[in-house]
Scaffold this active site. Structure first.
Site, mmCIF file in Angstrom:
data_model
loop_
_atom_site.group_PDB
_atom_site.id
_atom_site.type_symbol
_atom_site.label_atom_id
_atom_site.label_comp_id
_atom_site.label_asym_id
_atom_site.label_seq_id
_atom_site.Cartn_x
_atom_site.Cartn_y
_atom_site.Cartn_z
ATOM 1 N N LYS A 95 -11.933 -11.168 7.651
ATOM 2 C CA LYS A 95 -12.055 -12.113 6.539
ATOM 3 C C LYS A 95 -10.861 -13.073 6.460
ATOM 4 O O LYS A 95 -10.983 -14.170 5.907
ATOM 5 C CB LYS A 95 -12.247 -11.386 5.203
ATOM 6 N N GLY A 141 -8.391 -5.631 0.501
ATOM 7 C CA GLY A 141 -9.033 -4.368 0.148
ATOM 8 C C GLY A 141 -8.741 -3.885 -1.265
ATOM 9 O O GLY A 141 -9.663 -3.542 -2.005
ATOM 10 N N ASN A 142 -7.448 -3.883 -1.659
ATOM 11 C CA ASN A 142 -7.123 -3.242 -2.939
ATOM 12 C C ASN A 142 -7.574 -4.044 -4.157
ATOM 13 O O ASN A 142 -7.522 -3.568 -5.275
ATOM 14 C CB ASN A 142 -5.632 -2.896 -3.021
ATOM 15 N N LYS A 173 -3.377 -11.706 9.176
ATOM 16 C CA LYS A 173 -3.028 -12.561 8.025
ATOM 17 C C LYS A 173 -2.021 -13.629 8.456
ATOM 18 O O LYS A 173 -2.138 -14.797 8.095
ATOM 19 C CB LYS A 173 -2.431 -11.719 6.889
ATOM 20 N N LYS A 214 -12.324 -3.797 14.986
ATOM 21 C CA LYS A 214 -12.264 -3.920 13.520
ATOM 22 C C LYS A 214 -12.606 -2.602 12.847
ATOM 23 O O LYS A 214 -13.728 -2.109 12.928
ATOM 24 C CB LYS A 214 -13.274 -4.994 13.084
HETATM 25 N N1 LIG Z 1 5.498 -6.709 8.591
HETATM 26 C C1 LIG Z 1 4.780 -6.303 7.556
HETATM 27 N N2 LIG Z 1 5.088 -6.725 6.299
HETATM 28 C C2 LIG Z 1 4.350 -6.309 5.231
HETATM 29 N N3 LIG Z 1 3.297 -5.468 5.322
HETATM 30 C C3 LIG Z 1 2.941 -5.029 6.556
HETATM 31 C C4 LIG Z 1 3.664 -5.429 7.708
HETATM 32 N N4 LIG Z 1 3.090 -4.837 8.799
HETATM 33 C C5 LIG Z 1 2.080 -4.110 8.333
HETATM 34 N N5 LIG Z 1 1.955 -4.213 6.973
HETATM 35 C C6 LIG Z 1 0.923 -3.519 6.214
HETATM 36 O O1 LIG Z 1 -0.203 -4.394 6.091
HETATM 37 C C7 LIG Z 1 -0.918 -4.027 4.904
HETATM 38 C C8 LIG Z 1 -1.921 -5.133 4.553
HETATM 39 O O2 LIG Z 1 -2.968 -5.074 5.470
HETATM 40 P P1 LIG Z 1 -4.423 -4.475 5.074
HETATM 41 O O3 LIG Z 1 -4.245 -3.263 4.208
HETATM 42 O O4 LIG Z 1 -5.206 -4.361 6.314
HETATM 43 O O5 LIG Z 1 -4.940 -5.706 4.242
HETATM 44 P P2 LIG Z 1 -6.096 -6.019 3.191
HETATM 45 O O6 LIG Z 1 -5.370 -6.219 1.892
HETATM 46 O O7 LIG Z 1 -6.713 -7.295 3.683
HETATM 47 O O8 LIG Z 1 -7.065 -4.878 3.156
HETATM 48 C C9 LIG Z 1 0.196 -3.811 3.908
HETATM 49 O O9 LIG Z 1 -0.205 -2.985 2.855
HETATM 50 C C10 LIG Z 1 1.280 -3.136 4.764
HETATM 51 O O10 LIG Z 1 1.187 -1.727 4.656
HETATM 52 N N1 LIG Z 2 -14.313 -8.212 6.998
HETATM 53 C C1 LIG Z 2 -13.041 -7.848 6.725
HETATM 54 O O1 LIG Z 2 -12.051 -8.384 7.276
HETATM 55 O O2 LIG Z 2 -12.902 -6.828 5.780
HETATM 56 P P1 LIG Z 2 -11.575 -6.080 5.320
HETATM 57 O O3 LIG Z 2 -10.579 -7.167 4.962
HETATM 58 O O4 LIG Z 2 -11.987 -5.262 4.125
HETATM 59 O O5 LIG Z 2 -11.117 -5.255 6.470
#
Ligand SMILES: Nc1ncnc2c1ncn2[C@@H]1O[C@H](COP(=O)(O)OP(=O)(O)O)[C@@H](O)[C@H]1O
Ligand SMILES: NC(=O)OP(=O)(O)O
Length: 315
Positions: free
Chosen positions: A214, A12-13, A276, A129
Protein backbone atom coordinates in the site's frame (compact mmCIF):
# COMPACT_ATOMS: atom_id res chain seq x y z
CA UNK A 1 -6.49 29.29 4.58
CA UNK A 2 -4.01 27.19 2.58
CA UNK A 3 -5.64 24.01 1.30
CA UNK A 4 -3.22 21.16 0.67
CA UNK A 5 -3.95 18.03 -1.31
CA UNK A 6 -2.75 15.22 0.96
CA UNK A 7 -2.52 11.49 0.28
CA UNK A 8 -2.48 9.81 3.68
CA UNK A 9 -1.65 6.09 3.88
CA UNK A 10 -2.89 4.30 7.00
CA UNK A 11 -0.62 1.62 8.43
CA UNK A 12 -1.58 -1.54 10.25
CA UNK A 13 -2.05 -0.09 13.74
CA UNK A 14 -4.57 2.50 12.48
CA UNK A 15 -6.92 -0.43 11.80
CA UNK A 16 -5.93 -3.53 13.69
CA UNK A 17 -3.86 -4.26 16.77
CA UNK A 18 -4.41 -7.69 18.31
CA UNK A 19 -8.15 -8.17 18.10
CA UNK A 20 -9.25 -8.98 14.53
CA UNK A 21 -12.99 -8.71 15.27
CA UNK A 22 -15.01 -6.25 13.19
CA UNK A 23 -15.91 -4.30 16.33
CA UNK A 24 -12.26 -3.85 17.40
CA UNK A 25 -11.21 -2.75 13.91
CA UNK A 26 -14.14 -0.34 13.70
CA UNK A 27 -13.17 1.09 17.10
CA UNK A 28 -9.56 1.59 15.93
CA UNK A 29 -10.85 3.38 12.83
CA UNK A 30 -13.14 5.59 14.93
CA UNK A 31 -10.03 6.76 16.79
CA UNK A 32 -8.18 7.19 13.48
CA UNK A 33 -11.08 9.26 12.11
CA UNK A 34 -10.81 11.68 15.08
CA UNK A 35 -7.23 12.42 14.05
CA UNK A 36 -8.01 12.71 10.34
CA UNK A 37 -10.82 15.20 10.91
CA UNK A 38 -8.22 17.62 12.29
CA UNK A 39 -6.79 17.98 8.76
CA UNK A 40 -10.27 18.66 7.40
CA UNK A 41 -10.84 21.33 10.07
CA UNK A 42 -7.61 22.94 8.89
CA UNK A 43 -8.90 23.03 5.30
CA UNK A 44 -6.80 20.22 3.82
CA UNK A 45 -8.17 17.91 1.12
CA UNK A 46 -7.75 14.28 2.13
CA UNK A 47 -7.18 11.27 -0.11
CA UNK A 48 -7.01 8.29 2.23
CA UNK A 49 -5.47 4.88 1.49
CA UNK A 50 -4.92 1.89 3.77
CA UNK A 51 -3.25 -1.49 4.13
CA UNK A 52 -4.97 -4.90 4.29
CA UNK A 53 -2.17 -7.40 5.05
CA UNK A 54 -3.71 -8.91 8.22
CA UNK A 55 -7.29 -8.71 6.89
CA UNK A 56 -6.72 -10.28 3.47
CA UNK A 57 -4.67 -13.08 5.03
CA UNK A 58 -7.47 -13.77 7.52
CA UNK A 59 -10.00 -13.81 4.70
CA UNK A 60 -7.93 -16.43 2.84
CA UNK A 61 -7.89 -18.58 5.98
CA UNK A 62 -11.65 -18.20 6.50
CA UNK A 63 -12.26 -19.21 2.89
CA UNK A 64 -9.94 -22.20 3.16
CA UNK A 65 -11.75 -23.35 6.32
CA UNK A 66 -15.17 -23.32 4.65
CA UNK A 67 -14.32 -24.39 1.12
CA UNK A 68 -16.55 -26.89 -0.68
CA UNK A 69 -17.65 -27.56 -4.23
CA UNK A 70 -20.72 -25.37 -3.74
CA UNK A 71 -18.78 -22.71 -1.86
CA UNK A 72 -15.45 -22.30 -3.65
CA UNK A 73 -12.67 -20.13 -2.26
CA UNK A 74 -12.42 -16.84 -4.15
CA UNK A 75 -9.16 -15.72 -5.81
CA UNK A 76 -6.79 -13.29 -4.10
CA UNK A 77 -7.65 -10.28 -6.30
CA UNK A 78 -11.31 -10.72 -5.31
CA UNK A 79 -10.29 -11.04 -1.65
CA UNK A 80 -8.36 -7.75 -1.93
CA UNK A 81 -11.51 -6.12 -3.36
CA UNK A 82 -13.50 -7.53 -0.43
CA UNK A 83 -11.11 -5.92 2.06
CA UNK A 84 -11.33 -2.62 0.17
CA UNK A 85 -15.08 -2.84 0.71
CA UNK A 86 -15.01 -3.83 4.37
CA UNK A 87 -12.24 -1.49 5.54
CA UNK A 88 -13.58 1.26 3.25
CA UNK A 89 -17.01 0.90 4.85
CA UNK A 90 -15.57 1.05 8.37
CA UNK A 91 -13.43 4.11 7.55
CA UNK A 92 -16.22 5.86 5.65
CA UNK A 93 -18.70 5.28 8.46
CA UNK A 94 -16.20 6.41 11.12
CA UNK A 95 -15.40 9.59 9.17
CA UNK A 96 -19.08 10.36 8.45
CA UNK A 97 -19.80 10.19 12.18
CA UNK A 98 -16.68 12.11 13.25
CA UNK A 99 -17.46 14.89 10.73
CA UNK A 100 -21.12 15.04 11.85
CA UNK A 101 -20.03 15.34 15.48
CA UNK A 102 -17.96 18.41 14.56
CA UNK A 103 -20.80 19.83 12.46
CA UNK A 104 -18.72 19.56 9.28
CA UNK A 105 -20.81 19.05 6.16
CA UNK A 106 -18.56 16.97 3.92
CA UNK A 107 -19.05 13.78 1.95
CA UNK A 108 -16.88 10.65 2.07
CA UNK A 109 -16.69 7.97 -0.64
CA UNK A 110 -14.82 4.70 -1.01
CA UNK A 111 -13.61 3.74 -4.47
CA UNK A 112 -12.94 0.13 -5.43
CA UNK A 113 -9.59 0.73 -7.12
CA UNK A 114 -7.79 -1.35 -9.72
CA UNK A 115 -4.03 -0.92 -9.70
CA UNK A 116 -2.13 -1.93 -12.81
CA UNK A 117 0.92 -4.16 -12.50
CA UNK A 118 3.27 -5.75 -15.02
CA UNK A 119 2.51 -9.43 -15.62
CA UNK A 120 6.24 -10.01 -16.12
CA UNK A 121 7.10 -8.55 -12.72
CA UNK A 122 9.61 -10.88 -10.99
CA UNK A 123 7.41 -10.69 -7.88
CA UNK A 124 5.09 -13.32 -9.36
CA UNK A 125 7.78 -15.98 -9.00
CA UNK A 126 9.17 -14.56 -5.75
CA UNK A 127 6.46 -13.99 -3.09
CA UNK A 128 7.52 -11.45 -0.43
CA UNK A 129 4.41 -9.77 0.99
CA UNK A 130 3.42 -11.08 4.45
CA UNK A 131 -0.33 -11.46 4.95
CA UNK A 132 -2.55 -12.78 7.74
CA UNK A 133 -1.65 -13.87 11.25
CA UNK A 134 1.66 -15.04 12.70
CA UNK A 135 2.40 -18.77 12.96
CA UNK A 136 4.99 -20.71 14.93
CA UNK A 137 7.77 -22.19 12.79
CA UNK A 138 6.31 -25.67 13.30
CA UNK A 139 2.78 -24.66 12.28
CA UNK A 140 4.07 -22.72 9.25
CA UNK A 141 6.08 -25.71 8.05
CA UNK A 142 3.06 -27.99 8.50
CA UNK A 143 0.94 -25.58 6.39
CA UNK A 144 3.59 -25.58 3.65
CA UNK A 145 3.73 -29.36 3.66
CA UNK A 146 -0.07 -29.56 3.36
CA UNK A 147 -0.43 -26.84 0.67
CA UNK A 148 2.38 -26.84 -1.87
CA UNK A 149 1.21 -23.52 -3.37
CA UNK A 150 1.78 -21.69 -0.06
CA UNK A 151 5.01 -20.07 1.12
CA UNK A 152 5.66 -18.96 4.71
CA UNK A 153 8.68 -16.97 5.87
CA UNK A 154 9.99 -15.64 9.15
CA UNK A 155 8.81 -11.99 9.48
CA UNK A 156 11.29 -9.65 11.17
CA UNK A 157 11.71 -11.77 14.33
CA UNK A 158 7.95 -11.67 15.04
CA UNK A 159 7.00 -15.20 13.85
CA UNK A 160 6.19 -16.90 10.55
CA UNK A 161 3.70 -15.50 8.04
CA UNK A 162 2.36 -16.53 4.66
CA UNK A 163 3.85 -14.49 1.81
CA UNK A 164 2.22 -13.72 -1.54
CA UNK A 165 3.51 -11.99 -4.71
CA UNK A 166 3.68 -8.21 -4.44
CA UNK A 167 4.32 -6.59 -7.84
CA UNK A 168 5.07 -2.86 -8.16
CA UNK A 169 2.17 -0.66 -9.26
CA UNK A 170 2.61 0.94 -12.68
CA UNK A 171 -0.73 2.77 -12.94
CA UNK A 172 -4.09 3.34 -11.24
CA UNK A 173 -7.23 2.87 -13.33
CA UNK A 174 -9.49 5.13 -11.26
CA UNK A 175 -7.08 7.95 -10.39
CA UNK A 176 -8.99 10.56 -12.41
CA UNK A 177 -12.21 9.73 -10.56
CA UNK A 178 -10.35 10.07 -7.26
CA UNK A 179 -8.95 13.42 -8.38
CA UNK A 180 -12.38 14.63 -9.46
CA UNK A 181 -13.79 13.72 -6.05
CA UNK A 182 -11.01 15.74 -4.40
CA UNK A 183 -11.67 18.72 -6.69
CA UNK A 184 -15.33 18.48 -5.61
CA UNK A 185 -14.36 18.55 -1.94
CA UNK A 186 -15.20 14.87 -1.30
CA UNK A 187 -12.92 12.92 1.03
CA UNK A 188 -11.98 9.69 -0.73
CA UNK A 189 -10.78 6.30 0.45
CA UNK A 190 -9.03 4.40 -2.33
CA UNK A 191 -6.19 2.04 -3.36
CA UNK A 192 -7.15 0.03 -0.25
CA UNK A 193 -4.78 -2.86 0.39
CA UNK A 194 -2.56 -1.48 -2.36
CA UNK A 195 -5.43 -1.76 -4.86
CA UNK A 196 -6.86 -4.75 -6.69
CA UNK A 197 -3.93 -5.97 -8.83
CA UNK A 198 -4.80 -6.08 -12.53
CA UNK A 199 -2.75 -6.60 -15.68
CA UNK A 200 -3.45 -5.12 -19.10
CA UNK A 201 -3.73 -7.64 -21.95
CA UNK A 202 -4.93 -6.78 -25.46
CA UNK A 203 -6.47 -3.58 -24.14
CA UNK A 204 -8.38 -5.36 -21.35
CA UNK A 205 -7.74 -5.44 -17.60
CA UNK A 206 -7.97 -8.64 -15.60
CA UNK A 207 -7.24 -9.46 -11.97
CA UNK A 208 -4.14 -11.34 -10.85
CA UNK A 209 -3.39 -13.08 -7.57
CA UNK A 210 -1.17 -10.72 -5.59
CA UNK A 211 -1.21 -8.08 -2.84
CA UNK A 212 0.37 -4.75 -3.78
CA UNK A 213 2.26 -2.85 -1.10
CA UNK A 214 0.00 0.00 0.00
CA UNK A 215 2.96 2.38 0.44
CA UNK A 216 3.94 1.99 -3.24
CA UNK A 217 0.32 2.24 -4.41
CA UNK A 218 -0.23 5.36 -2.28
CA UNK A 219 2.92 6.88 -3.76
CA UNK A 220 1.70 6.19 -7.29
CA UNK A 221 -1.64 7.80 -6.45
CA UNK A 222 0.04 10.86 -4.87
CA UNK A 223 2.11 11.24 -8.05
CA UNK A 224 -0.88 10.85 -10.41
CA UNK A 225 -3.13 13.33 -8.58
CA UNK A 226 -0.24 15.74 -8.11
CA UNK A 227 -0.51 15.81 -4.32
CA UNK A 228 1.32 18.39 -2.21
CA UNK A 229 2.11 15.91 0.51
CA UNK A 230 2.31 12.14 1.01
CA UNK A 231 1.91 11.12 4.64
CA UNK A 232 2.68 7.52 5.58
CA UNK A 233 1.27 6.75 9.02
CA UNK A 234 2.77 3.84 10.92
CA UNK A 235 3.53 2.76 14.47
CA UNK A 236 6.64 4.93 15.03
CA UNK A 237 6.82 8.75 15.34
CA UNK A 238 10.03 8.85 13.31
CA UNK A 239 12.32 6.83 11.12
CA UNK A 240 15.64 5.99 12.82
CA UNK A 241 19.12 5.06 11.78
CA UNK A 242 20.62 2.27 13.90
CA UNK A 243 17.00 1.47 14.84
CA UNK A 244 16.62 -0.34 18.20
CA UNK A 245 20.35 -0.09 18.93
CA UNK A 246 21.87 1.95 21.77
CA UNK A 247 23.12 4.51 19.23
CA UNK A 248 19.80 4.89 17.39
CA UNK A 249 19.28 8.34 15.90
CA UNK A 250 15.96 9.97 15.04
CA UNK A 251 15.61 11.35 11.52
CA UNK A 252 13.74 14.67 11.32
CA UNK A 253 14.24 16.56 8.05
CA UNK A 254 16.18 14.31 5.68
CA UNK A 255 17.04 14.62 2.00
CA UNK A 256 16.54 11.98 -0.66
CA UNK A 257 20.29 11.58 -1.15
CA UNK A 258 20.86 11.07 2.59
CA UNK A 259 18.16 8.40 2.61
CA UNK A 260 19.67 6.65 -0.41
CA UNK A 261 22.97 6.45 1.46
CA UNK A 262 21.19 4.97 4.51
CA UNK A 263 19.46 2.38 2.28
CA UNK A 264 22.91 1.27 1.08
CA UNK A 265 23.84 0.79 4.75
CA UNK A 266 20.74 -1.45 5.22
CA UNK A 267 19.26 0.91 7.80
CA UNK A 268 15.63 0.09 6.99
CA UNK A 269 14.06 -3.34 7.38
CA UNK A 270 12.75 -4.97 4.20
CA UNK A 271 9.00 -5.48 4.23
CA UNK A 272 8.41 -2.86 6.94
CA UNK A 273 10.31 0.47 6.87
CA UNK A 274 12.13 0.05 3.54
CA UNK A 275 9.02 0.24 1.30
CA UNK A 276 7.91 3.40 3.13
CA UNK A 277 11.29 5.04 2.54
CA UNK A 278 11.38 3.93 -1.10
CA UNK A 279 7.83 5.22 -1.65
CA UNK A 280 8.68 8.55 0.01
CA UNK A 281 11.80 8.94 -2.17
CA UNK A 282 9.87 8.11 -5.35
CA UNK A 283 7.19 10.69 -4.56
CA UNK A 284 9.60 13.49 -3.65
CA UNK A 285 11.65 12.82 -6.78
CA UNK A 286 8.61 12.63 -9.06
CA UNK A 287 6.74 15.69 -7.79
CA UNK A 288 7.69 19.32 -8.30
CA UNK A 289 7.39 20.61 -4.76
CA UNK A 290 6.02 17.57 -2.98
CA UNK A 291 7.26 16.35 0.37
CA UNK A 292 6.70 13.11 2.21
CA UNK A 293 6.33 12.48 5.94
CA UNK A 294 6.63 9.19 7.82
CA UNK A 295 5.16 9.38 11.31
CA UNK A 296 2.54 7.94 13.68
CA UNK A 297 -1.15 8.67 14.07
CA UNK A 298 -0.48 9.96 17.58
CA UNK A 299 1.93 12.54 16.19
CA UNK A 300 -0.67 14.12 13.89
CA UNK A 301 -1.47 17.01 16.25
CA UNK A 302 2.15 18.19 16.05
CA UNK A 303 2.19 17.57 12.31
CA UNK A 304 -0.75 19.93 11.76
CA UNK A 305 1.07 23.01 12.92
CA UNK A 306 4.67 22.19 12.10
CA UNK A 307 6.32 19.42 10.19
CA UNK A 308 6.65 16.60 12.72
CA UNK A 309 7.91 13.09 12.18
CA UNK A 310 10.49 12.28 9.53
CA UNK A 311 10.14 14.76 6.67
CA UNK A 312 11.65 13.73 3.33
CA UNK A 313 12.66 16.62 1.08
CA UNK A 314 14.44 17.06 -2.24
CA UNK A 315 18.20 17.20 -2.26
N1 LIG B 1 14.96 2.22 10.62
C1 LIG B 1 13.75 2.11 11.16
N2 LIG B 1 13.19 3.18 11.79
C2 LIG B 1 11.95 3.07 12.34
N3 LIG B 1 11.21 1.94 12.33
C3 LIG B 1 11.72 0.85 11.70
C4 LIG B 1 13.01 0.90 11.10
N4 LIG B 1 13.26 -0.33 10.55
C5 LIG B 1 12.20 -1.08 10.82
N5 LIG B 1 11.24 -0.39 11.51
C6 LIG B 1 9.97 -0.98 11.91
O1 LIG B 1 9.01 -0.72 10.89
C7 LIG B 1 7.71 -0.72 11.49
C8 LIG B 1 6.69 -0.13 10.51
O2 LIG B 1 6.47 -1.06 9.50
P1 LIG B 1 5.10 -1.93 9.43
O3 LIG B 1 4.71 -2.36 10.82
O4 LIG B 1 5.29 -2.96 8.39
O5 LIG B 1 4.15 -0.80 8.89
P2 LIG B 1 2.59 -0.53 8.77
O6 LIG B 1 2.32 0.56 9.76
O7 LIG B 1 2.40 -0.06 7.36
O8 LIG B 1 1.84 -1.79 9.06
C9 LIG B 1 7.94 0.06 12.76
O9 LIG B 1 6.98 -0.22 13.73
C10 LIG B 1 9.34 -0.42 13.20
O10 LIG B 1 9.22 -1.48 14.13
N1 LIG C 1 -1.38 -4.16 1.16
C1 LIG C 1 -0.57 -3.77 2.16
O1 LIG C 1 0.54 -3.21 1.96
O2 LIG C 1 -1.04 -4.03 3.45
P1 LIG C 1 -0.30 -3.82 4.84
O3 LIG C 1 0.23 -2.40 4.83
O4 LIG C 1 -1.36 -4.04 5.89
O5 LIG C 1 0.80 -4.82 4.90
Amino acid sequence: MMSRKIVIALGGNAILSKDASAEAQQQALRETAEYLVKFVEKGDKLIISHGNGPQVGNLLLQQAAAVSEKNPALPLDTCVAMTQGSIGYWMQNALDNALAEKGIDKEVATIVTQVIVDQNDDAFSNPTKPVGPFFTEEAAKAEMAAHEEMTFVEDAGRGWRRVVPSPRPTGIKEYKIIDRLTENDVISISVGGGGVPVVEENGKLHGVEAVIDKDFASEKLAELVNADLLIILTSVDNVYVNFNKPNQEKLEEVTVSQLKAYIKEDQFAKGSMLPKIEAAIEFVEASQNGRAIVTSLENISQLLDNDAGTVIVKG
